[in-house]
Scaffold this active site. Sequence first.
Site, short mmCIF file in Angstrom:
data_model
loop_
_atom_site.label_atom_id
_atom_site.label_comp_id
_atom_site.label_asym_id
_atom_site.label_seq_id
_atom_site.Cartn_x
_atom_site.Cartn_y
_atom_site.Cartn_z
CB SER A 1 2.49 -8.44 4.34
OG SER A 1 3.42 -6.76 4.77
CG HIS B 1 -3.24 -5.48 -2.21
ND1 HIS B 1 -2.73 -5.84 -2.05
CD2 HIS B 1 -3.91 -4.29 -1.47
CE1 HIS B 1 -2.61 -5.55 -0.61
NE2 HIS B 1 -3.19 -4.34 -0.48
CG ASN C 1 -2.06 3.01 10.60
OD1 ASN C 1 -2.30 2.51 8.94
ND2 ASN C 1 -2.83 2.76 11.74
CD GLU D 1 -1.93 -4.35 15.03
OE1 GLU D 1 -1.74 -3.13 15.02
OE2 GLU D 1 -1.74 -5.45 14.27
NE ARG E 1 3.25 -8.29 1.06
CZ ARG E 1 4.16 -7.56 1.21
NH1 ARG E 1 3.38 -5.81 1.52
NH2 ARG E 1 5.73 -7.06 1.22
CB THR E 2 -0.94 -13.93 -1.02
OG1 THR E 2 -1.35 -14.45 -2.73
CG2 THR E 2 -1.76 -14.98 -0.48
CG HIS E 3 -2.42 -9.84 3.06
ND1 HIS E 3 -2.53 -8.61 1.61
CD2 HIS E 3 -1.02 -8.12 3.53
CE1 HIS E 3 -1.84 -8.00 1.41
NE2 HIS E 3 -0.97 -7.77 2.79
CB SER F 1 -1.38 0.42 1.32
OG SER F 1 -1.84 -0.82 1.43
I1 8IG Z 1 -2.08 -0.16 5.93
O1 8IG Z 1 -2.34 -0.29 12.60
C1 8IG Z 1 -1.75 -0.70 8.13
N1 8IG Z 1 -1.70 -1.77 7.99
N2 8IG Z 1 -1.18 -5.42 11.86
N3 8IG Z 1 -1.81 -2.68 12.22
C2 8IG Z 1 -1.61 -3.90 10.83
N4 8IG Z 1 -1.95 -3.44 10.14
C3 8IG Z 1 -1.67 -2.41 9.64
C4 8IG Z 1 -1.72 -0.70 10.36
C5 8IG Z 1 -2.02 -0.89 11.48
N5 8IG Z 1 -1.68 -0.59 9.44
#
Ligand code: 8IG
Length: 277
Positions: free
Chosen positions: A217, A76, A240, A198, A97-99, A44
Amino acid sequence: MHSTAPHPLDDPGASPFGIAQKAAEQLAERTGVDRHDIALTLGSGWGRAADLLGETTASIPAVDIVGFSAPALAGHAGTLRSVLLPNGARALIIGARTHYYEGHGVRRVVHSVRTAAAAGARTMILTNGAGGIRDTWTPGTPVLISDHINLTADSPLEGATFVDLTDLYTRRLRDIARTVDPSLDEGVYCQFRGPHYETPAEVQYAKAIGGHIVGMSTALEAIAAREAGMELLGMSLITNLAAGIQTTPLSHEEVLDAGKAAEARLGDLLARIVSAL
Ligand code: 8IG
């Protein structure tokens, strides 16, 4: 909706390396490029780099190559691109990407990395969008990954494969990146399973155990890259602040917006790093 054919990587009797080898052969055939020198997975916010690295000589839907899965998420791209770099080297751009959170198992998560290795790549660049724990990292800040903590309780390695992970995200490549942008900070990336973000308590846990970046990832892919003998550079775009570090709720839209806003600058940064390698 259900798929008709079983996925080749889901057959426990099949070798994931054999399938990656086949994928690399298909890639060579479709791109007309026998060997790729470097591979980049663009997460991203990092997609613009594909256009700035060099001349795209082939662009292939990833699902046309054995072992790749359909993209799970809008934003994606789902393509594999072959790019001719200004220095004559060939880059494989993995926009598919495969998560791990998709639940298809870790073999599918690392298939793109194994395919890149089978295609000849000796250098792997893994990028992602992620949450930041350091409150000095405002959204839109790119950071180098210095190390990771794998919180998935899983591994791409099967059997007694005791791979050393010291200097996994090599200092050599981080130092080269900092010759391009000396202001680049670095931190430890924690891979959570997701797909939920989280809780604030989990972010405090990640911080307490030495983490600076939270994401979904990269760590599993990094292990596969090391197993394959590739040299690795990892970079996160902080889109973020992690939950509880920022006071407002997290949203996927916010994450995509921060990615878009940073994209041109990140693309330029990554292109300059690749030309410095
Ligand atoms: I973009 O705050 C992104 N991916 N785990 N936590 C997790 N994955 C993320 C976050 C985040 N922001």
